[in-house]
Design a protein around this motif. Structure first.
Motif, PDB file in Angstrom:
ATOM      1  N   GLU A  32       0.879  -1.168   0.000  1.00  0.00           N
ATOM      2  CA  GLU A  32       0.000   0.000   0.000  1.00  0.00           C
ATOM      3  C   GLU A  32       0.912   1.212   0.000  1.00  0.00           C
ATOM      4  O   GLU A  32       1.880   1.266   0.761  1.00  0.00           O
ATOM      5  CB  GLU A  32      -0.905  -0.011   1.225  1.00  0.00           C
ATOM      6  CG  GLU A  32      -1.882  -1.170   1.225  1.00  0.00           C
ATOM      7  CD  GLU A  32      -2.719  -1.239   2.488  1.00  0.00           C
ATOM      8  OE1 GLU A  32      -2.583  -0.354   3.355  1.00  0.00           O
ATOM      9  OE2 GLU A  32      -3.501  -2.194   2.598  1.00  0.00           O
ATOM     10  N   GLU A  33       0.565   2.197  -0.838  1.00  0.00           N
ATOM     11  CA  GLU A  33       1.472   3.323  -1.021  1.00  0.00           C
ATOM     12  C   GLU A  33       0.702   4.617  -1.243  1.00  0.00           C
ATOM     13  O   GLU A  33      -0.285   4.645  -1.964  1.00  0.00           O
ATOM     14  CB  GLU A  33       2.353   2.993  -2.235  1.00  0.00           C
ATOM     15  CG  GLU A  33       3.306   4.026  -2.639  1.00  0.00           C
ATOM     16  CD  GLU A  33       4.127   3.590  -3.848  1.00  0.00           C
ATOM     17  OE1 GLU A  33       5.156   4.223  -4.066  1.00  0.00           O
ATOM     18  OE2 GLU A  33       3.744   2.649  -4.570  1.00  0.00           O
ATOM     19  N   ILE A  65       3.689   7.517   2.588  1.00  0.00           N
ATOM     20  CA  ILE A  65       3.612   6.236   3.298  1.00  0.00           C
ATOM     21  C   ILE A  65       3.853   5.092   2.324  1.00  0.00           C
ATOM     22  O   ILE A  65       3.346   5.085   1.206  1.00  0.00           O
ATOM     23  CB  ILE A  65       2.238   6.065   3.976  1.00  0.00           C
ATOM     24  CG1 ILE A  65       2.040   7.135   5.044  1.00  0.00           C
ATOM     25  CG2 ILE A  65       2.093   4.675   4.577  1.00  0.00           C
ATOM     26  CD1 ILE A  65       0.656   7.146   5.653  1.00  0.00           C
ATOM     27  N   SER A  73       3.914   0.767   2.723  1.00  0.00           N
ATOM     28  CA  SER A  73       3.776  -0.367   3.630  1.00  0.00           C
ATOM     29  C   SER A  73       3.737  -1.670   2.854  1.00  0.00           C
ATOM     30  O   SER A  73       3.305  -1.709   1.697  1.00  0.00           O
ATOM     31  CB  SER A  73       2.540  -0.215   4.517  1.00  0.00           C
ATOM     32  OG  SER A  73       1.374  -0.385   3.763  1.00  0.00           O
ATOM     33  N   CYS A 127       3.767  -6.323   3.456  1.00  0.00           N
ATOM     34  CA  CYS A 127       3.709  -7.536   4.280  1.00  0.00           C
ATOM     35  C   CYS A 127       4.810  -8.474   3.781  1.00  0.00           C
ATOM     36  O   CYS A 127       4.616  -9.191   2.795  1.00  0.00           O
ATOM     37  CB  CYS A 127       2.347  -8.217   4.147  1.00  0.00           C
ATOM     38  SG  CYS A 127       0.972  -7.228   4.731  1.00  0.00           S
ATOM     39  N   ARG A 180       2.503  -6.347   8.971  1.00  0.00           N
ATOM     40  CA  ARG A 180       2.714  -5.227   8.043  1.00  0.00           C
ATOM     41  C   ARG A 180       3.705  -4.235   8.638  1.00  0.00           C
ATOM     42  O   ARG A 180       3.605  -3.881   9.799  1.00  0.00           O
ATOM     43  CB  ARG A 180       1.384  -4.535   7.756  1.00  0.00           C
ATOM     44  CG  ARG A 180       1.505  -3.313   6.859  1.00  0.00           C
ATOM     45  CD  ARG A 180       0.159  -2.780   6.439  1.00  0.00           C
ATOM     46  NE  ARG A 180      -0.554  -3.696   5.559  1.00  0.00           N
ATOM     47  CZ  ARG A 180      -0.292  -3.821   4.256  1.00  0.00           C
ATOM     48  NH1 ARG A 180       0.650  -3.118   3.703  1.00  0.00           N
ATOM     49  NH2 ARG A 180      -0.988  -4.662   3.523  1.00  0.00           N
ATOM     50  N   TYR A 181       4.644  -3.808   7.788  1.00  0.00           N
ATOM     51  CA  TYR A 181       5.580  -2.746   8.154  1.00  0.00           C
ATOM     52  C   TYR A 181       5.222  -1.513   7.337  1.00  0.00           C
ATOM     53  O   TYR A 181       5.080  -1.594   6.122  1.00  0.00           O
ATOM     54  CB  TYR A 181       7.023  -3.166   7.883  1.00  0.00           C
ATOM     55  CG  TYR A 181       7.478  -4.258   8.811  1.00  0.00           C
ATOM     56  CD1 TYR A 181       7.923  -3.956  10.087  1.00  0.00           C
ATOM     57  CD2 TYR A 181       7.412  -5.592   8.432  1.00  0.00           C
ATOM     58  CE1 TYR A 181       8.315  -4.962  10.962  1.00  0.00           C
ATOM     59  CE2 TYR A 181       7.799  -6.595   9.299  1.00  0.00           C
ATOM     60  CZ  TYR A 181       8.245  -6.272  10.552  1.00  0.00           C
ATOM     61  OH  TYR A 181       8.626  -7.269  11.418  1.00  0.00           O
ATOM     62  N   THR A 182       5.068  -0.393   8.023  1.00  0.00           N
ATOM     63  CA  THR A 182       4.689   0.860   7.378  1.00  0.00           C
ATOM     64  C   THR A 182       5.789   1.884   7.594  1.00  0.00           C
ATOM     65  O   THR A 182       6.154   2.174   8.726  1.00  0.00           O
ATOM     66  CB  THR A 182       3.354   1.381   7.960  1.00  0.00           C
ATOM     67  OG1 THR A 182       2.361   0.376   7.800  1.00  0.00           O
ATOM     68  CG2 THR A 182       2.917   2.658   7.265  1.00  0.00           C
ATOM     69  N   ASP A 203       6.566   5.631   7.287  1.00  0.00           N
ATOM     70  CA  ASP A 203       5.789   6.860   7.245  1.00  0.00           C
ATOM     71  C   ASP A 203       6.718   8.069   7.325  1.00  0.00           C
ATOM     72  O   ASP A 203       7.316   8.336   8.364  1.00  0.00           O
ATOM     73  CB  ASP A 203       4.792   6.875   8.408  1.00  0.00           C
ATOM     74  CG  ASP A 203       3.772   7.989   8.319  1.00  0.00           C
ATOM     75  OD1 ASP A 203       4.062   9.033   7.693  1.00  0.00           O
ATOM     76  OD2 ASP A 203       2.682   7.813   8.888  1.00  0.00           O
ATOM     77  N   ARG A 225       4.920  -1.268  12.930  1.00  0.00           N
ATOM     78  CA  ARG A 225       4.667  -2.692  12.728  1.00  0.00           C
ATOM     79  C   ARG A 225       3.272  -2.988  13.252  1.00  0.00           C
ATOM     80  O   ARG A 225       2.913  -2.583  14.355  1.00  0.00           O
ATOM     81  CB  ARG A 225       5.684  -3.527  13.507  1.00  0.00           C
ATOM     82  CG  ARG A 225       5.526  -5.016  13.311  1.00  0.00           C
ATOM     83  CD  ARG A 225       6.633  -5.749  14.066  1.00  0.00           C
ATOM     84  NE  ARG A 225       6.694  -7.130  13.654  1.00  0.00           N
ATOM     85  CZ  ARG A 225       6.355  -8.147  14.427  1.00  0.00           C
ATOM     86  NH1 ARG A 225       5.953  -7.926  15.667  1.00  0.00           N
ATOM     87  NH2 ARG A 225       6.436  -9.377  13.983  1.00  0.00           N
ATOM     88  N   LYS A 270      -1.048  -1.266  15.587  1.00  0.00           N
ATOM     89  CA  LYS A 270       0.078  -0.560  14.973  1.00  0.00           C
ATOM     90  C   LYS A 270       0.925   0.092  16.064  1.00  0.00           C
ATOM     91  O   LYS A 270       0.409   0.818  16.905  1.00  0.00           O
ATOM     92  CB  LYS A 270      -0.489   0.505  14.027  1.00  0.00           C
ATOM     93  CG  LYS A 270       0.516   1.252  13.232  1.00  0.00           C
ATOM     94  CD  LYS A 270      -0.226   2.184  12.275  1.00  0.00           C
ATOM     95  CE  LYS A 270       0.699   3.123  11.581  1.00  0.00           C
ATOM     96  NZ  LYS A 270      -0.015   4.014  10.670  1.00  0.00           N
TER      97      LYS A 270
END
Length: 181
Positions: free
Chosen positions: A19-20, A24, A26, A28, A88-90, A92, A100, A107
């Motif tokens: 996801e972008e 941001i 992120s 998995c 999931r790692y985001t 930001d 995480r 989160k």
């Protein structure tokens, strides 16, 4: 070749559930191993079913030892399928942080973007990319890619990962460390 490269980002986006937005990014990282975990679980269940038919040929201690080991592998596979593949790692840039999240934990901030280092971690013939704090990356780190090994398919996966995922993370890091660029 150009056609393949144009398809590469879409495949890798689905593969890592990326996801972008502008600030941001992120992913998995364990999602690519989901299919292997499902096959492993199916193999263990098949092994348990076969073992049930040959149950009478084993002594009780051996039977319990095998069931305990297989039970462990079932639990490990179920964990990988239900939880591990959804971690999931985001990254930001606005909050200058790496977060995480998982199905078991909300989160949470694990690192500051300006303090991270991405490095290669190897073990038993394979390797993966990990992220950690600059001064303590070998003490506490987080896996951010699938495992790579030798072979053309793995090299292709590695190249796609480096050119898409690592490039996006590097772009976010540069926006934090060099905001004027």
């Amino acid at each position: 070749m150009k056609f393949r490269k144009s398809l590469m980002p879409m495949n890798i986006q689905e593969k890592y559930n990326i996801e972008e937005t502008l600030n941001i990014f992120s992913l998995c990282p364990k999602k690519p191993s989901l299919a292997m975990s499902k096959w492993f679980l199916a193999g263990i269940v098949a092994g348990i079913l076969i073992l049930v038919f040959f149950d009478h040929r084993l002594d009780e201690a051996m039977r319990w030892a095998i069931y305990i080991v297989m039970g462990y592998f079932v639990l490990h596979s179920v964990y990988d399928i239900q939880i591990g593949s959804k971690i999931r790692y985001t990254f930001d840039a606005k909050e200058n942080a790496v977060f995480r999240s998982s199905p078991l934990r909300a989160k949470r901030k694990i690192l500051k973007l300006e303090q991270i280092v991405i490095f290669v971690h190897s073990e038993m013939g394979s390797w993966y990319y990990a992220v950690g704090a600059k001064k303590s990356q070998f003490i506490k780190s987080y896996i951010i890619s699938e495992s790579f090994s030798s072979g053309k398919k793995s090299e292709s996966n590695q190249e796609a990962y480096e050119h898409f995922v690592l490039a996006k993370i590097d772009k976010l890091l540069n926006s934090v460390t060099n905001p004027n660029l």
